[in-house]
Design an enzyme around this catalytic site. Structure first.
Site, PDB file in Angstrom:
ATOM      1  N   GLY A  77       0.822  -1.196   0.000  1.00 31.82           N
ATOM      2  CA  GLY A  77       0.000   0.000   0.000  1.00 31.82           C
ATOM      3  C   GLY A  77       0.858   1.248   0.000  1.00 31.82           C
ATOM      4  N   GLY A 126       0.274  -5.110   0.662  1.00 29.50           N
ATOM      5  CA  GLY A 126      -0.935  -5.001  -0.142  1.00 29.50           C
ATOM      6  C   GLY A 126      -0.848  -5.713  -1.465  1.00 29.50           C
ATOM      7  CD  GLU A 149       2.570  -6.094   6.270  1.00 29.29           C
ATOM      8  OE1 GLU A 149       2.024  -5.924   5.168  1.00 29.29           O
ATOM      9  OE2 GLU A 149       3.166  -7.151   6.577  1.00 29.29           O
ATOM     10  CG  ASP A 157      -2.694  -4.859   6.219  1.00 29.38           C
ATOM     11  OD1 ASP A 157      -1.664  -5.258   5.629  1.00 29.38           O
ATOM     12  OD2 ASP A 157      -3.206  -3.742   5.983  1.00 29.38           O
TER      13      ASP A 157
END
Length: 367
Positions: A77, A126, A149, A157
């Site tokens: 992301g 992402g 992360e 996530d």
């Protein structure tokens, strides 16, 4: 990878995602190569809209997802936007981004047509979310797949804790905590990919999907993946990461005697202590939740909580903004992160819940 799609094929003014159809296939190319195709909110919405159109178009039998440029499918992301929102905003933009992103991840997992993700080069964060939930996931000798992360004070996530919790033994816990990248062989072992295709064959494979069913194209191009490293490391990984706490894991790694175990411990000690403890709790919670939708609901709670913590801004600053690679975590040690600190990340959000579990479905393979 280099796609076979040009900017002239895009519809509309936004060229961050290129869309075209040919024959029986629809092609979606992430097109921010200078940013390693990092996902913006606009890109997430554009992908979702395209999937809606193609789902209801009987001429489209297969969706093919690739990344523009030579470096990879997607590095994750747009964490600079998250950083700026955390530093200067109120979190509304980040929460809206995650809400739409996680809903897209769930949609990809239950998409009713073959969704072929070409996971060439770098596929992280992402990027895993828009590929590894697909029904056909292709890696190459250039693939480097990771959920990194904890290195930016965040927690895996985009359904990453769901995927990694399904990996054999404690391999997923190892990858989630360290953020280590894996190649094609290890990605296949961990269930993150299905097939190996040499990168030189990708242009032909992508083109063939316009003219033949997915199974026939795979039969033509798939090869045996080169061996990875994790199978031989299962002994120390399973023994060490089965400890009840992160402190226990680090202690076992340091005591084990294997050089790989020592290296993993050293890596963990550079990560956000809070992120490590929350990640371990999220991974173990994911195993019990069962469905991707329930896990994404949990991840949304965790992400929104992480947004309010200092480590996320500091981690992005150190890794991406200032690039000094010297984050100052708060708290700085594992011992200072309490069970109550961890529990806060899993607090229900009331009306702000993602709410995907209500639409929980387990689709059959679409091809």
């Amino acid at each position: 990878m280099t796609g076979a799609h040009d900017a002239g094929a895009v519809t509309g003014p936004d060229e961050s995602v290129l869309l075209r159809t040919e024959g029986r296939a629809a092609y979606l190319t992430l097109n921010r190569p200078r940013a390693l195709n990092a996902l913006t909110h606009a890109m997430i919405r554009r992908i979702d809209s395209a999937l809606t159109v193609w789902e209801h178009d009987p001429a489209v039998e297969t969706v093919v997802v690739t990344g523009a440029g030579e470096r990879g499918l997607c590095a994750g992301g747009d964490i600079r936007a998250i950083h700026d929102d955390a530093r200067d905003g109120d979190g509304t933009a980040s929460a809206a981004f995650w809400r739409d992103e996680y809903r897209l991840n769930a949609r990809i997992a239950r998409y009713p047509k073959p969704y072929v993700a070409v996971m060439d080069g770098i596929v992280m964060g992402g990027g895993v979310g828009v590929s590894a939930h697909g029904s056909v996931r292709i890696a190459t000798e250039r693939s480097r797949i990771a959920m990194p992360e904890t290195g930016i004070g965040f927690v895996p996530d985009v359904g990453g804790t769901y995927l990694l919790a399904l990996a054999p033994g404690q391999l997923g816990t190892h990858l989630a905590l360290t953020g280590s990248a894996v190649g094609a062989g290890d990605a296949q072992l961990c269930g993150l990919t299905d097939h190996y295709v040499p990168s030189a064959s990708l242009p032909r494979l992508v083109q063939d999907l316009a003219h033949a069913p997915v199974r026939k194209v795979l039969d033509r191009h798939v090869r045996a993946a080169p061996p990875g490293d994790l199978a031989e490391a299962r002994g120390w990984i399973d023994a060490c990461y089965s400890a009840d706490t992160v402190e226990g894991i680090v202690g076992r790694l340091l005591d084990h005697g294997d050089s790989g175990a020592k290296g993993a411990a050293e890596t963990l000690l550079t990560r956000s202590p809070t992120a490590l403890k929350v990640t371990l709790a999220a991974m173990r919670g994911a195993r019990g939740l069962g469905s991707l939708e329930k896990v994404l609901d949990q991840e949304y709670r965790v992400s929104c909580a992480a947004f309010t913590e200092p480590d996320l801004v500091e981690g992005i600053r150190a890794q991406v903004i200032d690039k000094d690679r010297d984050p100052r975590w708060s708290p700085p040690t594992l011992a200072e992160v309490t069970d109550a600190d961890v529990a806060r990340f899993f607090t229900p959000l009331g009306e702000r819940e993602l709410g995907l579990a209500a639409s929980d479905t387990t689709p059959e393979a679409p091809w």
